[in-house]
Design a protein around this motif. Structure first.
Motif, PDB file in Angstrom:
ATOM      1  N   ASN A 232       0.852  -1.182   0.000  1.00  0.00           N
ATOM      2  CA  ASN A 232       0.000   0.000   0.000  1.00  0.00           C
ATOM      3  C   ASN A 232       0.890   1.234   0.000  1.00  0.00           C
ATOM      4  O   ASN A 232       1.990   1.218   0.554  1.00  0.00           O
ATOM      5  CB  ASN A 232      -0.922  -0.009   1.226  1.00  0.00           C
ATOM      6  CG  ASN A 232      -1.918   1.121   1.194  1.00  0.00           C
ATOM      7  OD1 ASN A 232      -2.292   1.613   0.137  1.00  0.00           O
ATOM      8  ND2 ASN A 232      -2.359   1.550   2.359  1.00  0.00           N
ATOM      9  N   ILE A 233       0.416   2.284  -0.605  1.00  0.00           N
ATOM     10  CA  ILE A 233       1.173   3.528  -0.635  1.00  0.00           C
ATOM     11  C   ILE A 233       0.213   4.689  -0.413  1.00  0.00           C
ATOM     12  O   ILE A 233      -0.889   4.701  -0.960  1.00  0.00           O
ATOM     13  CB  ILE A 233       1.931   3.661  -1.977  1.00  0.00           C
ATOM     14  CG1 ILE A 233       2.938   4.786  -1.943  1.00  0.00           C
ATOM     15  CG2 ILE A 233       0.987   3.806  -3.138  1.00  0.00           C
ATOM     16  CD1 ILE A 233       3.865   4.795  -3.144  1.00  0.00           C
ATOM     17  N   ASP A 234       0.603   5.616   0.445  1.00  0.00           N
ATOM     18  CA  ASP A 234      -0.167   6.829   0.684  1.00  0.00           C
ATOM     19  C   ASP A 234       0.777   8.006   0.535  1.00  0.00           C
ATOM     20  O   ASP A 234       1.887   7.992   1.079  1.00  0.00           O
ATOM     21  CB  ASP A 234      -0.773   6.836   2.095  1.00  0.00           C
ATOM     22  CG  ASP A 234      -1.886   5.821   2.238  1.00  0.00           C
ATOM     23  OD1 ASP A 234      -2.779   5.807   1.360  1.00  0.00           O
ATOM     24  OD2 ASP A 234      -1.871   5.042   3.210  1.00  0.00           O
ATOM     25  N   PHE A 235       0.359   9.017  -0.180  1.00  0.00           N
ATOM     26  CA  PHE A 235       1.211  10.169  -0.444  1.00  0.00           C
ATOM     27  C   PHE A 235       1.086  11.209   0.673  1.00  0.00           C
ATOM     28  O   PHE A 235       0.806  12.372   0.431  1.00  0.00           O
ATOM     29  CB  PHE A 235       0.859  10.777  -1.806  1.00  0.00           C
ATOM     30  CG  PHE A 235       0.911   9.776  -2.925  1.00  0.00           C
ATOM     31  CD1 PHE A 235       2.009   8.958  -3.093  1.00  0.00           C
ATOM     32  CD2 PHE A 235      -0.144   9.639  -3.803  1.00  0.00           C
ATOM     33  CE1 PHE A 235       2.057   8.030  -4.118  1.00  0.00           C
ATOM     34  CE2 PHE A 235      -0.101   8.726  -4.838  1.00  0.00           C
ATOM     35  CZ  PHE A 235       0.999   7.910  -4.997  1.00  0.00           C
ATOM     36  N   ASN A 236       1.333  10.765   1.903  1.00  0.00           N
ATOM     37  CA  ASN A 236       1.253  11.660   3.047  1.00  0.00           C
ATOM     38  C   ASN A 236       2.623  12.290   3.316  1.00  0.00           C
ATOM     39  O   ASN A 236       3.614  11.995   2.631  1.00  0.00           O
ATOM     40  CB  ASN A 236       0.721  10.916   4.278  1.00  0.00           C
ATOM     41  CG  ASN A 236       1.551   9.704   4.635  1.00  0.00           C
ATOM     42  OD1 ASN A 236       2.754   9.641   4.353  1.00  0.00           O
ATOM     43  ND2 ASN A 236       0.924   8.713   5.246  1.00  0.00           N
TER      44      ASN A 236
ATOM     45  N   PHE B  72       5.540   9.794   3.919  1.00  0.00           N
ATOM     46  CA  PHE B  72       6.016   9.187   2.678  1.00  0.00           C
ATOM     47  C   PHE B  72       6.932  10.152   1.928  1.00  0.00           C
ATOM     48  O   PHE B  72       8.028   9.789   1.490  1.00  0.00           O
ATOM     49  CB  PHE B  72       4.816   8.798   1.791  1.00  0.00           C
ATOM     50  CG  PHE B  72       5.196   8.432   0.398  1.00  0.00           C
ATOM     51  CD1 PHE B  72       5.699   7.166   0.101  1.00  0.00           C
ATOM     52  CD2 PHE B  72       5.059   9.346  -0.640  1.00  0.00           C
ATOM     53  CE1 PHE B  72       6.062   6.836  -1.191  1.00  0.00           C
ATOM     54  CE2 PHE B  72       5.417   9.016  -1.933  1.00  0.00           C
ATOM     55  CZ  PHE B  72       5.914   7.757  -2.206  1.00  0.00           C
TER      56      PHE B  72
ATOM     57  N   LYS C 120      -4.746   7.351 -12.387  1.00  0.00           N
ATOM     58  CA  LYS C 120      -4.552   6.919 -10.998  1.00  0.00           C
ATOM     59  C   LYS C 120      -3.826   8.030 -10.240  1.00  0.00           C
ATOM     60  O   LYS C 120      -3.059   8.804 -10.816  1.00  0.00           O
ATOM     61  CB  LYS C 120      -3.681   5.649 -10.929  1.00  0.00           C
ATOM     62  CG  LYS C 120      -4.155   4.493 -11.793  1.00  0.00           C
ATOM     63  CD  LYS C 120      -5.210   3.721 -11.087  1.00  0.00           C
ATOM     64  CE  LYS C 120      -5.583   2.483 -11.892  1.00  0.00           C
ATOM     65  NZ  LYS C 120      -6.838   1.932 -11.504  1.00  0.00           N
TER      66      LYS C 120
ATOM     67  N   LYS D 119      -0.381   4.895  -7.598  1.00  0.00           N
ATOM     68  CA  LYS D 119      -1.190   4.012  -6.750  1.00  0.00           C
ATOM     69  C   LYS D 119      -2.198   3.272  -7.624  1.00  0.00           C
ATOM     70  O   LYS D 119      -3.108   3.884  -8.174  1.00  0.00           O
ATOM     71  CB  LYS D 119      -1.904   4.817  -5.669  1.00  0.00           C
ATOM     72  CG  LYS D 119      -2.667   3.947  -4.698  1.00  0.00           C
ATOM     73  CD  LYS D 119      -3.219   4.764  -3.554  1.00  0.00           C
ATOM     74  CE  LYS D 119      -3.922   3.863  -2.569  1.00  0.00           C
ATOM     75  NZ  LYS D 119      -3.532   4.088  -1.219  1.00  0.00           N
TER      76      LYS D 119
ATOM     77  N   PHE E 285       1.195  -0.692  -6.046  1.00  0.00           N
ATOM     78  CA  PHE E 285       1.550   0.545  -6.724  1.00  0.00           C
ATOM     79  C   PHE E 285       2.610   0.242  -7.771  1.00  0.00           C
ATOM     80  O   PHE E 285       3.260  -0.807  -7.739  1.00  0.00           O
ATOM     81  CB  PHE E 285       2.004   1.637  -5.749  1.00  0.00           C
ATOM     82  CG  PHE E 285       3.355   1.419  -5.117  1.00  0.00           C
ATOM     83  CD1 PHE E 285       4.506   1.967  -5.676  1.00  0.00           C
ATOM     84  CD2 PHE E 285       3.475   0.696  -3.937  1.00  0.00           C
ATOM     85  CE1 PHE E 285       5.750   1.783  -5.080  1.00  0.00           C
ATOM     86  CE2 PHE E 285       4.715   0.518  -3.324  1.00  0.00           C
ATOM     87  CZ  PHE E 285       5.854   1.054  -3.902  1.00  0.00           C
TER      88      PHE E 285
ATOM     89  N   GLU F  61       2.050  15.944  -6.537  1.00  0.00           N
ATOM     90  CA  GLU F  61       0.984  14.946  -6.665  1.00  0.00           C
ATOM     91  C   GLU F  61       0.189  15.290  -7.916  1.00  0.00           C
ATOM     92  O   GLU F  61      -0.129  16.450  -8.155  1.00  0.00           O
ATOM     93  CB  GLU F  61       0.058  14.980  -5.447  1.00  0.00           C
ATOM     94  CG  GLU F  61       0.657  14.326  -4.230  1.00  0.00           C
ATOM     95  CD  GLU F  61      -0.328  14.217  -3.074  1.00  0.00           C
ATOM     96  OE1 GLU F  61      -1.402  13.618  -3.264  1.00  0.00           O
ATOM     97  OE2 GLU F  61       0.004  14.745  -1.992  1.00  0.00           O
TER      98      GLU F  61
ATOM     99  N   TYR G 238       2.500  10.392  -7.500  1.00  0.00           N
ATOM    100  CA  TYR G 238       3.420  11.357  -6.909  1.00  0.00           C
ATOM    101  C   TYR G 238       4.722  11.259  -7.682  1.00  0.00           C
ATOM    102  O   TYR G 238       5.259  10.158  -7.866  1.00  0.00           O
ATOM    103  CB  TYR G 238       3.645  11.035  -5.424  1.00  0.00           C
ATOM    104  CG  TYR G 238       4.567  11.981  -4.706  1.00  0.00           C
ATOM    105  CD1 TYR G 238       4.171  13.283  -4.413  1.00  0.00           C
ATOM    106  CD2 TYR G 238       5.845  11.579  -4.309  1.00  0.00           C
ATOM    107  CE1 TYR G 238       5.007  14.158  -3.743  1.00  0.00           C
ATOM    108  CE2 TYR G 238       6.686  12.449  -3.631  1.00  0.00           C
ATOM    109  CZ  TYR G 238       6.270  13.742  -3.352  1.00  0.00           C
ATOM    110  OH  TYR G 238       7.101  14.607  -2.685  1.00  0.00           O
TER     111      TYR G 238
ATOM    112  N   LYS H 193      -5.432  -0.426  -3.284  1.00  0.00           N
ATOM    113  CA  LYS H 193      -5.011  -0.418  -1.878  1.00  0.00           C
ATOM    114  C   LYS H 193      -3.861  -1.381  -1.597  1.00  0.00           C
ATOM    115  O   LYS H 193      -3.220  -1.297  -0.557  1.00  0.00           O
ATOM    116  CB  LYS H 193      -6.189  -0.753  -0.967  1.00  0.00           C
ATOM    117  CG  LYS H 193      -7.225   0.340  -0.911  1.00  0.00           C
ATOM    118  CD  LYS H 193      -8.356  -0.016   0.022  1.00  0.00           C
ATOM    119  CE  LYS H 193      -9.406   1.085   0.034  1.00  0.00           C
ATOM    120  NZ  LYS H 193     -10.537   0.772   0.902  1.00  0.00           N
TER     121      LYS H 193
END
Length: 184
Positions: free
Chosen positions: A90-94, A97, A123, A147, A153, A117, A126, A150
């Motif tokens: 899973n990857i989240d561009f927070n 990260f 999709k 991404k 990626f 981003e 980033y 869920k």
């Protein structure tokens, strides 16, 4: 006569493809490659479209499947290297990260030039562009984290060596990035 003109204009507008966010970000003009082929990864999770004469290597393990390709008929400073990996994670561009990516680049003595981003392949994505030196070559590294869902990626790395026609070669890499297909 007016109807014919209207339909001709309408057809012309529909046939023109809109530039992607990624190509807009780099101000890419149209790029063209000849003699392309579709290459699927070992796990058949994605494909890339690349020139037939490029040297290509496939790799897989439990967590990822990769296609690495480059034009070995040209000098390193006249082409680019491209590595596309489909990764189970899973990857989240927070912020965490983004900080981690920046720290990894600093550890490799790379200076981050830009990050953003945006949308790639319809999709969330980033991108990070960094520059540095490898061996005796200046180089720029474009990393695109896309991404897929869920659980997966895609990480695309395009490396451009030397300082000649860097933007043009990055745009050629972007042209190929935009041809990546996820296989469901």
């Amino acid at each position: 006569m007016i109807k014919k003109c209207f339909f001709a204009c309408l057809l012309g507008m529909l046939s023109c493809s809109k530039p992607s966010e990624l190509s807009k970000e780099f101000r890419c003009k149209s790029t063209n490659f000849n003699n392309l082929e579709v290459v699927k990864d070992v796990k058949k999770t994605f494909s890339v479209t690349i020139p037939k004469h490029w040297k290509t290597n496939l790799y897989q393990d439990n967590l990822q499947s990769s296609i690495f390709s480059a034009d070995t008929t040209k000098q390193l400073t006249e082409t680019f290297l491209m590595d596309v990996s489909y990764i189970k994670n899973n990857i989240d561009f927070n912020d965490l990260f983004k900080l981690k990516i920046e720290q990894e680049n600093l550890n490799k003595n790379l200076i981050q030039k830009r990050s953003k981003e945006l949308t790639i392949l319809n999709k969330p994505a980033y991108i990070v562009v960094s520059k540095g030196k490898k061996s005796s070559f200046l180089y720029q590294n474009l990393q695109a984290y896309i991404k897929v869902n869920k659980e997966h990626f895609i990480l695309v790395k395009a490396e451009v060596y030397g300082d000649s026609l860097v933007e043009s070669r990055l745009c050629k890499a972007i042209f190929l990035i935009e041809k990546i297909k996820v296989i469901n």
